[in-house]
Scaffold this motif. Structure first.
Motif, PDB file in Angstrom:
ATOM      1  N   ASP A 197       3.155  17.537  27.116  1.00 36.12           N
ATOM      2  CA  ASP A 197       4.221  18.815  26.358  1.00 36.12           C
ATOM      3  C   ASP A 197       4.037  19.932  27.059  1.00 36.12           C
ATOM      4  O   ASP A 197       4.980  20.863  26.869  1.00 36.12           O
ATOM      5  CB  ASP A 197       3.813  19.036  24.868  1.00 36.12           C
ATOM      6  CG  ASP A 197       2.360  19.351  24.752  1.00 36.12           C
ATOM      7  OD1 ASP A 197       1.608  18.948  25.297  1.00 36.12           O
ATOM      8  OD2 ASP A 197       2.151  19.904  23.827  1.00 36.12           O
ATOM      9  N   LEU A 198       3.154  20.108  28.100  1.00 38.71           N
ATOM     10  CA  LEU A 198       3.019  21.377  28.940  1.00 38.71           C
ATOM     11  C   LEU A 198       3.544  21.044  30.493  1.00 38.71           C
ATOM     12  O   LEU A 198       3.451  20.044  30.688  1.00 38.71           O
ATOM     13  CB  LEU A 198       1.609  22.037  28.773  1.00 38.71           C
ATOM     14  CG  LEU A 198       1.377  22.654  27.436  1.00 38.71           C
ATOM     15  CD1 LEU A 198       0.019  23.317  27.717  1.00 38.71           C
ATOM     16  CD2 LEU A 198       2.460  23.385  26.779  1.00 38.71           C
ATOM     17  N   ARG A 199       3.818  21.774  31.185  1.00 41.22           N
ATOM     18  CA  ARG A 199       4.266  21.606  32.545  1.00 41.22           C
ATOM     19  C   ARG A 199       3.471  22.411  33.528  1.00 41.22           C
ATOM     20  O   ARG A 199       4.028  23.342  34.206  1.00 41.22           O
ATOM     21  CB  ARG A 199       5.683  22.021  32.853  1.00 41.22           C
ATOM     22  CG  ARG A 199       6.719  20.867  32.056  1.00 41.22           C
ATOM     23  CD  ARG A 199       6.609  19.557  32.653  1.00 41.22           C
ATOM     24  NE  ARG A 199       7.491  18.606  32.132  1.00 41.22           N
ATOM     25  CZ  ARG A 199       7.280  18.010  30.761  1.00 41.22           C
ATOM     26  NH1 ARG A 199       6.103  17.777  30.341  1.00 41.22           N
ATOM     27  NH2 ARG A 199       8.084  17.019  30.607  1.00 41.22           N
ATOM     28  N   GLY A 238      -0.846  16.285  44.480  1.00 40.75           N
ATOM     29  CA  GLY A 238       0.675  16.215  44.141  1.00 40.75           C
ATOM     30  C   GLY A 238       1.391  17.462  44.873  1.00 40.75           C
ATOM     31  O   GLY A 238       0.736  18.475  45.264  1.00 40.75           O
ATOM     32  N   ASN A 239       2.826  17.424  45.082  1.00 42.73           N
ATOM     33  CA  ASN A 239       3.458  18.522  46.003  1.00 42.73           C
ATOM     34  C   ASN A 239       4.047  19.376  44.875  1.00 42.73           C
ATOM     35  O   ASN A 239       4.823  18.936  44.345  1.00 42.73           O
ATOM     36  CB  ASN A 239       4.672  17.435  46.621  1.00 42.73           C
ATOM     37  CG  ASN A 239       4.588  18.171  48.201  1.00 42.73           C
ATOM     38  OD1 ASN A 239       4.496  19.276  48.212  1.00 42.73           O
ATOM     39  ND2 ASN A 239       5.233  17.387  48.963  1.00 42.73           N
ATOM     40  N   ILE A 240       3.385  20.414  45.011  1.00 39.91           N
ATOM     41  CA  ILE A 240       4.010  21.527  43.952  1.00 39.91           C
ATOM     42  C   ILE A 240       4.795  22.590  44.923  1.00 39.91           C
ATOM     43  O   ILE A 240       4.824  22.899  45.961  1.00 39.91           O
ATOM     44  CB  ILE A 240       2.879  22.454  43.242  1.00 39.91           C
ATOM     45  CG1 ILE A 240       1.815  22.864  44.120  1.00 39.91           C
ATOM     46  CG2 ILE A 240       2.252  21.391  42.295  1.00 39.91           C
ATOM     47  CD1 ILE A 240       0.951  24.090  43.737  1.00 39.91           C
ATOM     48  N   LYS A 241       5.733  23.061  44.064  1.00 40.66           N
ATOM     49  CA  LYS A 241       6.640  24.015  44.681  1.00 40.66           C
ATOM     50  C   LYS A 241       6.364  25.523  44.284  1.00 40.66           C
ATOM     51  O   LYS A 241       6.648  26.572  45.027  1.00 40.66           O
ATOM     52  CB  LYS A 241       8.053  23.740  44.341  1.00 40.66           C
ATOM     53  CG  LYS A 241       8.297  22.353  44.587  1.00 40.66           C
ATOM     54  CD  LYS A 241       9.043  22.303  46.115  1.00 40.66           C
ATOM     55  CE  LYS A 241       9.295  20.979  46.686  1.00 40.66           C
ATOM     56  NZ  LYS A 241       8.430  20.188  47.277  1.00 40.66           N
ATOM     57  N   GLU A 254       8.231  20.809  37.905  1.00 42.39           N
ATOM     58  CA  GLU A 254       8.961  21.274  36.579  1.00 42.39           C
ATOM     59  C   GLU A 254       9.802  20.018  35.917  1.00 42.39           C
ATOM     60  O   GLU A 254       9.692  19.838  34.948  1.00 42.39           O
ATOM     61  CB  GLU A 254       9.992  22.301  36.850  1.00 42.39           C
ATOM     62  CG  GLU A 254      10.710  22.896  35.743  1.00 42.39           C
ATOM     63  CD  GLU A 254      11.135  24.206  35.906  1.00 42.39           C
ATOM     64  OE1 GLU A 254      11.261  24.724  37.023  1.00 42.39           O
ATOM     65  OE2 GLU A 254      11.411  24.981  34.974  1.00 42.39           O
ATOM     66  N   GLU A 255      10.546  19.385  36.902  1.00 41.47           N
ATOM     67  CA  GLU A 255      11.134  18.143  36.252  1.00 41.47           C
ATOM     68  C   GLU A 255      10.343  16.775  36.802  1.00 41.47           C
ATOM     69  O   GLU A 255      10.206  16.540  37.819  1.00 41.47           O
ATOM     70  CB  GLU A 255      12.401  17.917  36.900  1.00 41.47           C
ATOM     71  CG  GLU A 255      13.576  19.103  36.719  1.00 41.47           C
ATOM     72  CD  GLU A 255      14.070  19.452  35.274  1.00 41.47           C
ATOM     73  OE1 GLU A 255      13.943  18.177  34.836  1.00 41.47           O
ATOM     74  OE2 GLU A 255      14.014  20.271  34.940  1.00 41.47           O
TER      75      GLU A 255
END
Ligand code: SAM
Length: 330
Positions: free
Chosen positions: A23-25, A193-196, A32-33
């Motif tokens: 439930d969090l991001r 993971g690839n984060i932006k 985000e998506e």
């Protein structure tokens, strides 16, 4: 039959992911998506229970339920109850973001959960919202209070520290843990993971830097006594205080030589190292085998030979491991 890998390490601890959903991001954990797995790909409560039984019979004494967010998984209390009754399991633990802990703390305690780790990266509501993208700090604070009231004797806060986002809150977070008489660990961000949203290299701050900065306010004493339930953290103490201050330093203080852990993803993939891709599919055995218990045992014992010696994390913006932490089970 104990689980021993090719480097002589005894594997006694499994982190079992019960869902990839959250439930969090959190910006360092997920995009985000996110696209989450279809439900039929995720292990059922019965499959997770059987895995727990098999693992305990293989010498696993500690299971940590994780995710995604384990407390949003339907049936989590029933799973905890079933695992809590396994005679050979010594510790049943949970890692949660705390947002649903207020509702579930009592039931988890009654089910036999021994220890709870609660993620808390900020005590500032706006900063908390920024780091989690959607989170409401008060829900987590209520969850922490509920866990204390439910009588958990071992509660630890986990805080991933990003240099320009929450490193300035570390003193405050320690003070909070001291006031609540609970433990806290600070974690160096791992390249999963690839984060932006930020550059992992720019946001890196080492545990040694944090200790130096905390040392200006608190007299930290190394706590050389590792407890049986300790994971990868190195602990420090403050005189006359029950709380421990931990540092999990995958970049700056490699802990792989004492690794006693493996993970099982929500899809039933036995992952032998967080920072490598060596894995074995257990779901197929759970779903297709006529003798799943025997086959699972044989497969898990054999898989230990493929546990890598260590992770190879770098601070490059292009991570080698493309799976996000929520896929893996933190
Ligand atoms: N939802 C639960 C929670 O928030 O604790 C359990 C799953 S979460 C993936 C488990 C832990 O992994 C959390 O403490 C989280 O902060 C941490 N985590 C996630 N991504 C990370 C990363 N890239 N590096 C270090 N820790 C990370």
């Amino acid at each position: 039959m104990p689980l021993i890998d090719a480097f002589g390490r005894h594997i006694t601890y499994v982190r079992l992911s019960v869902t990839d959903r959250c439930d969090l991001r959190c910006t360092y954990c997920m995009a985000e998506e996110m696209e989450f797995l279809p439900r039929n790909q995720v292990l059922s409560i019965e499959e997770l229970t059987l895995l727990g039984k098999v693992l305990s019979e293989l010498g696993v004494t500690k299971i940590r339920l994780t995710g995604g967010e384990p407390l949003i998984r339907k049936g989590i209390i029933e799973l905890a109850q079933a695992l809590g009754q396994l005679p050979l399991l010594k510790q049943l633990c949970l890692t949660t973001n705390g947002t649903h802990l207020k509702q579930h703390a009592q039931a988890l305690r009654a089910a036999g959960v021994d220890r709870i780790n609660i993620s808390l990266d900020s005590l500032d509501p706006d900063n908390f919202r920024q780091l989690t993208r959607v989170g409401n700090l008060q829900q987590v604070l209520d969850g922490i209070e509920a866990a204390i009231e439910a009588g958990f004797t071992s509660i630890k806060l986990n805080c991933v520290v990003l240099k320009h986002y929450n490193a300035n809150e570390v003193d405050h977070l320690v003070q909070f843990a001291l006031t609540k008489k609970i433990d806290i660990s600070f974690i160096e961000e791992m390249p999963l993971g690839n984060i932006k949203d930020h550059s992992r290299g720019t946001e890196f701050i080492s545990s040694a830097e944090l200790r130096q900065s905390l040392g200006k306010k608190f007299a930290l004493i190394p706590d050389s006594q590792k407890k049986g339930h300790d994971g990868p953290a190195n602990y420090w103490r403050i005189t006359n205080h029950p709380s421990r201050i931990g540092f999990i330093s995958p970049h700056s203080e490699n802990f792989c030589s004492s690794c006693n852990r493996v993970r099982i993803t929500a899809t039933g993939r036995l992952l032998l190292c967080l920072g490598q891709e060596n894995s074995v599919d257990l779901r197929q055995i759970l779903r297709d085998s006529r003798t799943p218990e025997a086959e699972l045992k044989q497969t898990i014992i054999h898989a230990m030979q493929h546990k890598p010696e260590k992770h190879q994390f770098t601070l490059d913006d292009e991570p080698q491991i493309l799976r996000f932490m929520n896929m893996t089970g933190g």
